[in-house]
Scaffold this active site. Structure first.
Site, PDB file in Angstrom:
ATOM      1  N   VAL A 246      -1.068   6.906   3.913  1.00  0.00           N
ATOM      2  CA  VAL A 246      -0.059   6.557   4.923  1.00  0.00           C
ATOM      3  C   VAL A 246       1.151   5.882   4.274  1.00  0.00           C
ATOM      4  O   VAL A 246       2.307   6.251   4.529  1.00  0.00           O
ATOM      5  CB  VAL A 246      -0.661   5.636   6.017  1.00  0.00           C
ATOM      6  CG1 VAL A 246       0.366   5.353   7.110  1.00  0.00           C
ATOM      7  CG2 VAL A 246      -1.920   6.258   6.621  1.00  0.00           C
TER       8      VAL A 246
ATOM      9  N   SER B  77       2.512   5.930   1.307  1.00  0.00           N
ATOM     10  CA  SER B  77       3.450   6.746   0.517  1.00  0.00           C
ATOM     11  C   SER B  77       4.375   7.533   1.451  1.00  0.00           C
ATOM     12  O   SER B  77       5.575   7.679   1.172  1.00  0.00           O
ATOM     13  CB  SER B  77       2.687   7.682  -0.422  1.00  0.00           C
ATOM     14  OG  SER B  77       1.862   8.540   0.325  1.00  0.00           O
TER      15      SER B  77
ATOM     16  N   LYS C  63     -11.594   0.798  17.144  1.00  0.00           N
ATOM     17  CA  LYS C  63     -10.473   1.228  17.990  1.00  0.00           C
ATOM     18  C   LYS C  63     -10.740   0.864  19.452  1.00  0.00           C
ATOM     19  O   LYS C  63      -9.825   0.469  20.183  1.00  0.00           O
ATOM     20  CB  LYS C  63     -10.249   2.725  17.813  1.00  0.00           C
ATOM     21  CG  LYS C  63      -9.765   3.071  16.399  1.00  0.00           C
ATOM     22  CD  LYS C  63      -9.887   4.557  16.103  1.00  0.00           C
ATOM     23  CE  LYS C  63      -9.464   4.872  14.685  1.00  0.00           C
ATOM     24  NZ  LYS C  63      -9.799   6.249  14.275  1.00  0.00           N
TER      25      LYS C  63
ATOM     26  N   GLY D  77       0.825  -1.210   0.000  1.00  0.00           N
ATOM     27  CA  GLY D  77       0.000   0.000   0.000  1.00  0.00           C
ATOM     28  C   GLY D  77       0.853   1.251   0.000  1.00  0.00           C
ATOM     29  O   GLY D  77       1.813   1.364   0.772  1.00  0.00           O
ATOM     30  N   ALA D  78       0.514   2.177  -0.893  1.00  0.00           N
ATOM     31  CA  ALA D  78       1.230   3.473  -0.963  1.00  0.00           C
ATOM     32  C   ALA D  78       0.199   4.584  -1.113  1.00  0.00           C
ATOM     33  O   ALA D  78       0.301   5.449  -1.982  1.00  0.00           O
ATOM     34  CB  ALA D  78       2.221   3.481  -2.120  1.00  0.00           C
ATOM     35  N   GLY D  79      -0.815   4.550  -0.247  1.00  0.00           N
ATOM     36  CA  GLY D  79      -1.838   5.594  -0.246  1.00  0.00           C
ATOM     37  C   GLY D  79      -1.418   6.700   0.715  1.00  0.00           C
ATOM     38  O   GLY D  79      -0.228   7.030   0.838  1.00  0.00           O
TER      39      GLY D  79
ATOM     40  N   ILE E 227      -0.730   8.982  17.890  1.00  0.00           N
ATOM     41  CA  ILE E 227      -0.603   9.009  19.365  1.00  0.00           C
ATOM     42  C   ILE E 227      -0.083   7.675  19.875  1.00  0.00           C
ATOM     43  O   ILE E 227      -0.659   6.628  19.573  1.00  0.00           O
ATOM     44  CB  ILE E 227      -1.976   9.288  20.035  1.00  0.00           C
ATOM     45  CG1 ILE E 227      -2.563  10.608  19.523  1.00  0.00           C
ATOM     46  CG2 ILE E 227      -1.849   9.291  21.542  1.00  0.00           C
ATOM     47  CD1 ILE E 227      -3.988  10.869  20.015  1.00  0.00           C
TER      48      ILE E 227
HETATM   49  P1  NAP Z   1      -5.412   4.527   1.129  1.00  0.00           P
HETATM   50  O1  NAP Z   1      -4.991   5.929   0.957  1.00  0.00           O
HETATM   51  O2  NAP Z   1      -6.735   4.094   0.611  1.00  0.00           O
HETATM   52  O3  NAP Z   1      -4.274   3.600   0.479  1.00  0.00           O
HETATM   53  C1  NAP Z   1      -4.431   2.230   0.284  1.00  0.00           C
HETATM   54  C2  NAP Z   1      -3.259   1.730  -0.535  1.00  0.00           C
HETATM   55  O4  NAP Z   1      -3.348   0.321  -0.629  1.00  0.00           O
HETATM   56  C3  NAP Z   1      -3.211   2.275  -1.952  1.00  0.00           C
HETATM   57  O5  NAP Z   1      -1.900   2.566  -2.315  1.00  0.00           O
HETATM   58  C4  NAP Z   1      -3.755   1.121  -2.784  1.00  0.00           C
HETATM   59  O6  NAP Z   1      -3.192   1.061  -4.081  1.00  0.00           O
HETATM   60  C5  NAP Z   1      -3.280  -0.069  -1.990  1.00  0.00           C
HETATM   61  N1  NAP Z   1      -4.135  -1.236  -2.151  1.00  0.00           N
HETATM   62  C6  NAP Z   1      -5.423  -1.367  -1.811  1.00  0.00           C
HETATM   63  N2  NAP Z   1      -5.869  -2.593  -2.119  1.00  0.00           N
HETATM   64  C7  NAP Z   1      -4.833  -3.240  -2.673  1.00  0.00           C
HETATM   65  C8  NAP Z   1      -4.665  -4.535  -3.214  1.00  0.00           C
HETATM   66  N3  NAP Z   1      -5.676  -5.407  -3.272  1.00  0.00           N
HETATM   67  N4  NAP Z   1      -3.453  -4.874  -3.705  1.00  0.00           N
HETATM   68  C9  NAP Z   1      -2.435  -3.987  -3.670  1.00  0.00           C
HETATM   69  N5  NAP Z   1      -2.534  -2.752  -3.169  1.00  0.00           N
HETATM   70  C10 NAP Z   1      -3.720  -2.379  -2.688  1.00  0.00           C
HETATM   71  O7  NAP Z   1      -5.382   4.103   2.666  1.00  0.00           O
HETATM   72  P2  NAP Z   1      -4.660   4.866   3.868  1.00  0.00           P
HETATM   73  O8  NAP Z   1      -5.474   6.038   4.272  1.00  0.00           O
HETATM   74  O9  NAP Z   1      -3.215   5.043   3.557  1.00  0.00           O
HETATM   75  O10 NAP Z   1      -4.837   3.785   5.040  1.00  0.00           O
HETATM   76  C11 NAP Z   1      -4.044   2.627   5.101  1.00  0.00           C
HETATM   77  C12 NAP Z   1      -4.330   1.902   6.430  1.00  0.00           C
HETATM   78  O11 NAP Z   1      -3.973   2.768   7.501  1.00  0.00           O
HETATM   79  C13 NAP Z   1      -5.800   1.557   6.649  1.00  0.00           C
HETATM   80  O12 NAP Z   1      -5.886   0.327   7.327  1.00  0.00           O
HETATM   81  C14 NAP Z   1      -6.300   2.679   7.548  1.00  0.00           C
HETATM   82  O13 NAP Z   1      -7.397   2.290   8.363  1.00  0.00           O
HETATM   83  C15 NAP Z   1      -5.075   2.929   8.393  1.00  0.00           C
HETATM   84  N6  NAP Z   1      -5.009   4.278   8.958  1.00  0.00           N
HETATM   85  C16 NAP Z   1      -5.107   5.357   8.139  1.00  0.00           C
HETATM   86  C17 NAP Z   1      -5.029   6.628   8.693  1.00  0.00           C
HETATM   87  C18 NAP Z   1      -5.113   7.852   7.821  1.00  0.00           C
HETATM   88  O14 NAP Z   1      -5.025   8.952   8.347  1.00  0.00           O
HETATM   89  N7  NAP Z   1      -5.248   7.723   6.499  1.00  0.00           N
HETATM   90  C19 NAP Z   1      -4.848   6.786  10.080  1.00  0.00           C
HETATM   91  C20 NAP Z   1      -4.730   5.642  10.879  1.00  0.00           C
HETATM   92  C21 NAP Z   1      -4.814   4.378  10.312  1.00  0.00           C
HETATM   93  P3  NAP Z   1      -3.465   2.224  -5.175  1.00  0.00           P
HETATM   94  O15 NAP Z   1      -2.802   3.459  -4.607  1.00  0.00           O
HETATM   95  O16 NAP Z   1      -2.810   1.768  -6.417  1.00  0.00           O
HETATM   96  O17 NAP Z   1      -4.944   2.359  -5.277  1.00  0.00           O
HETATM   97  N1  HSE Z   2     -11.665   8.361   9.821  1.00  0.00           N
HETATM   98  C1  HSE Z   2     -10.756   8.314  10.918  1.00  0.00           C
HETATM   99  C2  HSE Z   2     -10.973   9.553  11.791  1.00  0.00           C
HETATM  100  C3  HSE Z   2      -9.325   8.252  10.394  1.00  0.00           C
HETATM  101  O1  HSE Z   2     -11.753  10.453  11.441  1.00  0.00           O
HETATM  102  O2  HSE Z   2     -10.382   9.632  12.863  1.00  0.00           O
HETATM  103  C4  HSE Z   2      -8.357   7.556  11.293  1.00  0.00           C
HETATM  104  O3  HSE Z   2      -8.764   6.326  11.727  1.00  0.00           O
END
Ligand code: NAP
Ligand code: HSE
Length: 440
Positions: free
Chosen positions: A17, A19, A206, A13-15, A137
């Protein structure tokens, strides 16, 4: 430069978080190597679309859509894809091929945590998940390690930034729920489909993770009582402010001492909007920030505060886990599994006791207050405070009055049956709201 052992790190994953994790791993490589005692070699990044735009520039040759070859042969696998599948299968595959794993995936851990932890136990691997609750945190390590010698009594967490942003603006600006939600979506806090946040699903995941750690008990997601914030309106906000409270979506994980038939402890895990005093530390958590307030028997009150989300902020927690995983991998031996041996019973919401604030519209007639007090008394709900305001437009005594009743601690089931009886009593025009009061 020290010649460290090289550890192969695979990133899934490179979304938002992932990336940032890739970027920081590459930028701070030598520094992280000194801390980990190993060179962390990013061997590849699995994504869905190698040509998609990224938040940061990543070397094209590291990107692949084929995760499996990356996983097999890696020492550390970082899962930042989100969702259940294929994240679950990839993590199990990584564990079974000898890797330690890092994940931020609360949805996966809250539903399949035991399966993943058991798999790691079987092979002596470790699972790190600091970013899975409250983003940047540090709260997982404090609960798992720092407080392992203490006895946690209660956790009250603001663990969802989107809902805190919405409630905070409703409180400070008198704004309407729908308007603030639209702003939250425009600013990128809330998803196009905000259900997971506003209905409390994200906070419940959580809560399950935090309660499992705090009480050394596996807490299934289904055992978490969950209510969202969609019923909160401006009138409730105004009433809360008037009474010296603020409404927050709280994840409450509580030890109930002597609750079982044999006098043993039980636990309750619940997510709902609740009133807390404006003087409580959680009342000053504004905007999209998160905070976790922990009460432990020996340590007393502890508060953990900061960014609960955000790509680079969450990457900080993930990288801390990567350094821990590297240290453990270098040290060798068997990883430390999850502590769930306390296995405390989890009580349903009906058995929980809290204080309540009940707001009613009643006929402004002689004897009405006495009738209301009688129904509460029959229901074993003890009144702590009552405030009456006449809101009807008739002459005094012929209109409608608003009663705001604060109760002493009452059992949820007694309270809810009593509110039903009040609604059917013939003197209550409308039950405006029933909110729990937390934070004693
Ligand atoms: P995101 O932006 O949606 O990124 C998901 C990444 O996973 C993308 O790079 C996607 O590829 C890749 N992916 C998804 N399905 C895939 C598959 N089947 N095969 C290969 N690659 C796949 O998600 P995110 O916000 O970074 O969150 C990632 C995790 O961190 C989640 O579990 C989320 O709950 C957790 N989290 C996020 C945050 C936050 O602030 N965002 C905070 C705490 C925890 P593409 O880019 O090519 O689509
Ligand atoms: N959707 C969540 C929030 C992102 O608003 O806190 C982190 O889990």
């Amino acid at each position: 430069m020290t010649d460290y052992r090289r550890l192969r790190v695979a990133l899934l994953g490179a979304g938002a978080v992932g990336s940032q994790v890739a970027d920081l791993l590459r930028k701070h490589g030598p520094e992280l190597a000194d801390r980990a005692g190993a060179t962390l070699e990013l061997v590849g990044i699995a994504v869905r679309d190698v040509d998609a735009d990224r938040d940061v520039e990543l070397p094209r040759e590291l990107l692949t859509t084929d995760a499996e070859p990356l996983i097999v042969g890696s020492d550390i696998v970082i899962e930042l894809m989100g969702g259940i599948e294929p994240a679950r299968s990839y993590l199990l595959q990584a564990i079974n091929s000898g890797a330690d794993v890092v994940t931020a995936n609360k949805a996966l851990l809250a539903t399949h945590g035991p399966e993943i932890f058991d798999a790691a136990d079987q092979v002596g691997a470790s699972v790190y998940y600091e970013a899975a609750a409250a983003g940047a945190i540090p709260i997982i390590r404090p609960l798992r390690d720092s407080l392992a010698g203490d006895r946690v009594q209660r956790i009250m967490g603001i663990v969802n930034g989107t809902t805190n942003y919405i409630l905070d603006r409703m409180d400070s600006e008198g704004a309407d729920f729908a308007d603030v939600l639209a702003d939250a979506q425009r600013l990128g806090y809330a998803e196009a489909d905000p259900t997971a946040d506003v209905e409390g699903f994200d906070a419940a995941q959580k809560a399950a993770i935090l309660a499992s750690l705090a009480f050394h008990t596996t807490v299934p997601l289904g055992a978490v009582h969950r209510e969202g914030i969609t019923a909160i309106d401006k009138a409730m906000m105004d009433a809360a402010r008037h009474a010296g409270y603020v409404i927050k979506l709280l994840a409450v994980c509580e030890r109930l001492t002597g609750e079982t038939e044999t006098g043993g402890d039980a636990i309750s895990v619940r997510v709902y909007p609740a009133l807390i005093s404006r003087s409580h530390p959680l009342a000053s958590v504004h905007g999209a920030n998160n905070a976790v307030f922990v009460q432990a028997e020996a340590a007393g009150n502890l508060m953990f505060y900061g960014a609960g989300a955000g790509g680079v902020q969450t990457a900080s927690a993930v990288l801390g886990d990567v350094v821990s995983a590297a240290r453990r991998h270098i040290a060798g031996g068997v990883g430390v599994g999850e502590s769930t041996r306390a296995n405390l019973p989890i009580v349903e919401i009906g058995r929980v006791t809290t204080r309540y604030q009940i707001t009613l519209e009643v006929d402004d007639q002689p004897g009405v207050l006495a009738t209301v007090a009688g129904v509460l008394s029959e229901g074993r709900v003890s009144i702590a405070t009552v405030e009456q305001t006449v809101i009807g437009d008739g002459e005094e005594g012929s209109g409608v009055a608003r009663l705001v009743i604060g109760t002493h601690k009452a059992r949820e089931q007694d309270l809810s049956e009593t509110v039903d009886r009040l609604a059917a009593s013939g003197v209550v025009e409308r039950v405006v709201s029933v909110l729990r009061v937390e934070g004693d």
